[in-house]
Structure formats: C-alpha cells, structure tokens
Design a protein around this motif. Structure first.
Motif, PDB file in Angstrom:
ATOM      1  N   ARG A  86       5.349  72.620 -47.729  1.00  0.00           N
ATOM      2  CA  ARG A  86       6.521  73.487 -47.882  1.00  0.00           C
ATOM      3  C   ARG A  86       6.068  74.938 -47.885  1.00  0.00           C
ATOM      4  N   ALA A 236      13.100  77.501 -55.966  1.00  0.00           N
ATOM      5  CA  ALA A 236      12.529  77.487 -54.612  1.00  0.00           C
ATOM      6  C   ALA A 236      11.711  78.730 -54.296  1.00  0.00           C
ATOM      7  N   ASP A 240      10.128  79.338 -50.601  1.00  0.00           N
ATOM      8  CA  ASP A 240      11.241  79.689 -49.724  1.00  0.00           C
ATOM      9  C   ASP A 240      11.656  81.138 -49.964  1.00  0.00           C
ATOM     10  N   ASN A 245      16.969  75.739 -55.326  1.00  0.00           N
ATOM     11  CA  ASN A 245      17.167  74.666 -54.358  1.00  0.00           C
ATOM     12  C   ASN A 245      18.454  73.900 -54.662  1.00  0.00           C
TER      13      ASN A 245
END
Length: 568
Positions: A86, A236, A240, A245
């Motif tokens: 990720r 996140a 991200d 999330n």
C-alpha cells in the motif's frame, strides 16, 4: 548580529529576521504570493525582511531552517517500507518532490541569498516550536509542551527551558499523533487538512459529544500520562493522500462530508466529540508534565496550540499558574523559533529580559510590512479613488461613529501582524451589539460558513467584566465564556463563548483609542475584529489588496492610514 529563520515545504512558509536577538521583521510568504497557506520557498518573505532591515545577504551571520529534512525523509522512507505494498501512489507523488527540491534546502538558501557566507543550521522541528514558545514568553524558566501533526518523528514533545537552554526530554512518535487525530476529523467533516482545523473547532460548539466513548473505544488509546496510540486500522495517512479509510466512515455510519454538503447535527456531534477528546488528552499531558517538572510556568507551542477552546480549558483546569502561547505557534512561527534557537542556544546568548511586557508583546506581533500615508496617497491618486483625510483624533471619532451606526469598516494601519490573526492593523471592524452582524459578516463580507464565529477585541481593563478572563489575551488564542452575551451578541458563539483579544494602549495605542471612542459612544468597550480577507485568500498586504475588499464585498468603508474611503 543578524540571524534569519526560514520555514517552508509543508505549509505556512515564512521568514523572520532577528537583530541581536530581537525580532525586527517576520512575515508569511502567502502575504506576497496571495496563495493561502503557501508552502513554497519564502523568497518574497526573505527579500522583504532584508529590505526592511536595509541589509544584504552577506551581512547575515547565520541562518536556521526550522527542521531536519534528512530525518523527515528518513521517516517517509521508513513509513513507505512499513506499509508496502500500500502507499505506492503516495510514494510516487511525495518522494520525487523530496529528491528534486526538499532535500536540497541548503542549496536553495544559498541560491536565493547570493553572497551569504555564514553557517546554516537545522534544529529539530519540535525544538523550533519550543524555542518560539519560550523566547516569546516573559518567563525566566518554564516547562515546555509542543503538539502538532508531525515533525521529523515526534508528534508531541515536552521538557523544560531556562535562559539559553531548552531540553526536550520526552516525546510521542509517528504515526501516533494528536494533531493528525484532529486533522482526520477535519477531513472527515469536509474541511482541508492543515487549513480547516479552526473551522472544526467552531463547528464543534454546535454539537454534543455523543461519540466520545466510541472514539476512545475504537480510534485512540489514551494513557494516564496523555501518551496516545492510534488504531491505524481506521486511518489512511500513512499510505494514502487522504486521512481516513472506509472503516473510519463505517464506524460513524456516514460517508466523509463534502464541502458543498449540508452540515447536519451528526456532523456537529462528531466534531464536539473529537474536540472533547483533544481537550482531555491535553489535560492529561499537562498534569503529567507538571508532576515531572514541578514548575509553575508552561510554554505551549505547535499547531495544536491554535485551538483556543482547548487553551482556555488548559488555563482554567490545568495545574500551571501561568501559561504562554506565542502569537504564531504553528509552522510559520517556527521561522522565528528557528532563528531564536540559533541566537540563544547555538550562539549561547541569554534570554532577553523586557522591563515592560507590552514591549515584548509588540515585538511578538507588529513586525510585518507597513505602508505610510505617502504610499497610501500615491495609490489612491493613481487609481483616482475618492477619499477624505482626517487628523488622528478626528479619524478615530469618525470611524467609531460609523461602526456604531452599523457600518462595516476595514481598518488598515501600521505594521502587519505576525501570525494567522489580525490584531487591529489588518482588520475588519463592526458593531458587536447587533445580533444580525455575525450573519451579515459571514454572508456579505467573508463569504464563509454560517457557523463560523467572530472575535471580540476589548479594552484590556474591561476584559474580566465581559469575559471569564482575569489575564491578558493579546494574541486571540483563548476562547472564554462571555459574561454579558446580551450586550455583545454578535461576538458570542452558540455555546456562549468568544475568542477574545485584549487590547492595551501601550501595545497598540491607535487601535485602543478607536475602541475607546466606540466605548464613549456606546458604553460598550468591545468591537468585532475579523481579519481583512475573504475565505480562501490570505490577509491583505498592500493598499491595493485592502482596497480590493471594498470592491468584492459589501464592506461600507475602508480606513487606510489617515484616509477614509467609502463604498459610494
């Protein structure tokens, strides 16, 4: 001796210049670029600082950058490895920026300051916060607390300071961050991270903390000493570009709010819950620091120190006798803090003692660009703008009368304030007695959300009569209960509080005398003070910027220096 401090590449870029330890010039880059929260290298801010001091780069003895880029880069790489696979898209977005520019800040400084031959140092991020908090305070020694999103690795730190020594002895580390916890809710409730946290604070007053236990049971583990551990299953930001999330949204049963979506009661209640968690964690931290340091004074820095509601709770319910928060406790303020660290700690110079604390306050705030009557007149004449000239006393009487009659007046005077608040020199002023004035200002002047409150400026000697405050609040960083909401409804928030600024004649005589004239007319020593800008734009800098406010808003009058300009 001249020392330059610089902060940039995250948000709120700024530059500050010290002469023999005194702040003589400090300004955010956004005031020149007109890009709010500008994070670029502050070339315009640096240029202005040098021009203000009438010096060239080769006259600067040394420069301090507000954090250690190498350590921050190390944390980023370590984090991306830990969360892989990720985070690939975030990695591809972030890392090239570091490899291209952010790691080479020393080269950027030398290129921008051609002729500079002195040393460049890189204090820790939280040390820059700590230095700004301590060296803007009146204390000889104090405990230190800094809380923000994240520096290099630290997200919270504490320690103690005395004279030219600051020791940060304990910290909480990435990714467990109280600042990022609050920013996650900022994002979830439809605001921009690093920009909208103060909006969340205002929004929270409309709710009740129904989700307090839900948050503590699922999102954050809080120890008795205030140390925290975030449950990263819900967040996140390590992998991200967004803060949370899907699991975070499912916990509350709603999707993240969009900017244009109507604010519902559930949003207010979630905001109130996040705010209460923040306040309670900070109280646990300061109680622990007090036990460890046994000091009576506390200096509080970092972006979380902009939360005026939490600050007031800290003042009233915390164990410390005295609390100091600098006027710009976030990253912009670290430009000053880095330079102060350089002067006092690296160069071993003692803390400056001010016989008159109003001089300290003045040096902490009124250190930005200024435009005199001659420059203002040149602008007005060049643009063929009608105006009236008034001598000082007549100007104050005229302006106070206009405000008392319901007019909204831009007040553009002297040196621009340092920090995110307009404190009487780049302000929009209005009558706090009118209940509808808050809605008028939000809709027709500021063009912003209807729930946002407005701040009161009050003559210092009357503050305890109108607010639950018995100490000065010169930087507008305390949100206090209002004692007489019926007299000043426009600055009384839905929860009965106001984020007040106390004004002393010694600190800002012109602004004080204006409020005093308003008091003579109305018997109310309070005036609405909001920054001279519209939503999405920085506070005005030049006379041209100030005049544009009268063109794009329903502001009735603008006072620049001794010149009065009317809409009509």
């Amino acid at each position: 001796m001249y020392n330059l401090g610089i902060s940039c590449y995250y948000h709120d870029s700024a530059a500050a210049l010290l002469k023999d330890g005194h702040v003589i010039a400090a300004v955010e880059e956004e005031r020149f670029s007109r890009k709010k929260f500008d994070d670029d290298f502050p070339k315009h801010a640096i240029e202005w600082c040098l021009n203000e001091a009438k010096i060239k780069p080769n006259e600067i003895n040394s420069i301090a950058f507000y954090d250690k880029p190498i350590l921050k880069f190390e944390r980023l790489l370590d984090n991306y490895i830990a969360v892989a696979p990720r985070g690939l898209s975030s990695f591809l977005d972030v890392i090239p920026k570091w490899l291209h520019k952010r790691l080479w800040i020393k080269n950027e400084i030398k290129k921008s300051l051609n002729g500079f031959n002195g040393e460049i140092i890189f204090p820790d991020h939280h040390m820059s916060h700590a230095a700004h908090a301590f060296y803007t305070s009146p204390f000889e020694e104090s405990a230190i607390l800094t809380i923000d999103g994240v520096g290099e690795w630290s997200t919270t730190s504490f320690g103690h300071a005395k004279n030219n020594s600051i020791k940060l002895t304990n910290d909480v580390r990435w990714p467990h961050s109280l600042g990022l916890f609050y920013s996650a809710f900022t994002y979830f409730l439809g605001f921009k991270v690093n920009e909208g946290e103060y909006k969340l604070m205002g929004l929270s007053s409309y709710g009740v903390p129904k989700y307090y236990d839900l948050i503590l049971d699922n999102l954050i583990d809080v120890k008795d000493d205030g140390s925290i551990h975030l449950n990263m299953e819900y967040f996140a930001f390590t992998y991200d570009k967004v803060m949370i999330n899907k699991k975070f949204s499912e916990l509350f049963g709603i999707s993240p709010k969009t900017r244009d979506e109507k604010t519902l009661q559930i949003h207010f209640d979630i905001g109130a819950s996040a705010q209460k968690v923040l306040e309670d964690v900070i109280l646990k931290i300061v109680n622990h620091i007090y036990k460890k340091t046994n000091m009576k004074n506390l200096c509080f820095g970092g972006g979380v120190a902009l939360n005026g509601v939490a600050n007031y709770k800290l003042l009233k319910e915390g164990p410390f006798e005295n609390i100091h928060i600098p006027p710009s406790p976030g990253d912009a303020g670290s430009a000053v803090g880095a330079a102060q660290y350089l002067y006092h700690i690296c160069h071993n110079n003692p803390k400056i003692h001010f016989e008159d604390q109003t001089q300290l306050i003045h040096e902490n705030v009124y250190v930005g660009p200024s435009f005199g009557n001659e420059e203002i007149l040149d602008f007005l004449d060049s643009e063929k703008i009608d105006y009236e000239y008034y001598e000082r006393d007549s100007l104050l009487k005229k302006t106070a009368k206009l405000i008392s009659e319901g007019n909204i007046v831009g007040w553009y005077q002297g040196k621009m304030e340092w920090g995110p608040r307009a404190l009487g020199n780049r302000s929009i002023l209005a009558d706090p007695r009118r209940e509808d004035m808050k809605d008028i200002l939000n809709a027709k002047i500021k063009h912003r959300e209807s729930f946002r409150p407005f701040a009161p400026s009050i003559l210092e000697e009357y503050s305890s009569e109108y607010f639950e405050m018995d100490i000065p609040s010169p930087y507008m960083l305390m949100v206090s209960p209002v004692k007489k909401p019926n007299k000043i409804p426009a600055v009384t928030h839905v929860d009965g509080t106001g984020r007040l600024q106390t004004v002393s004649r010694k600190t800002n005589s012109l602004y004080y005398d204006l409020i005093n004239e308003f008091y003579n007319i109305t018997e109310v020593p309070v005036i609405i003070n909001t920054s001279m800008n519209v939503m999405g734009e920085p506070i005005v800098n030049t006379p041209k910027h100030a005049y544009s406010m009268i063109l794009k808003t329903d502001m009735d009058y603008l006072v620049m220096g001794n010149y009065l300009v009317g809409r009509k």
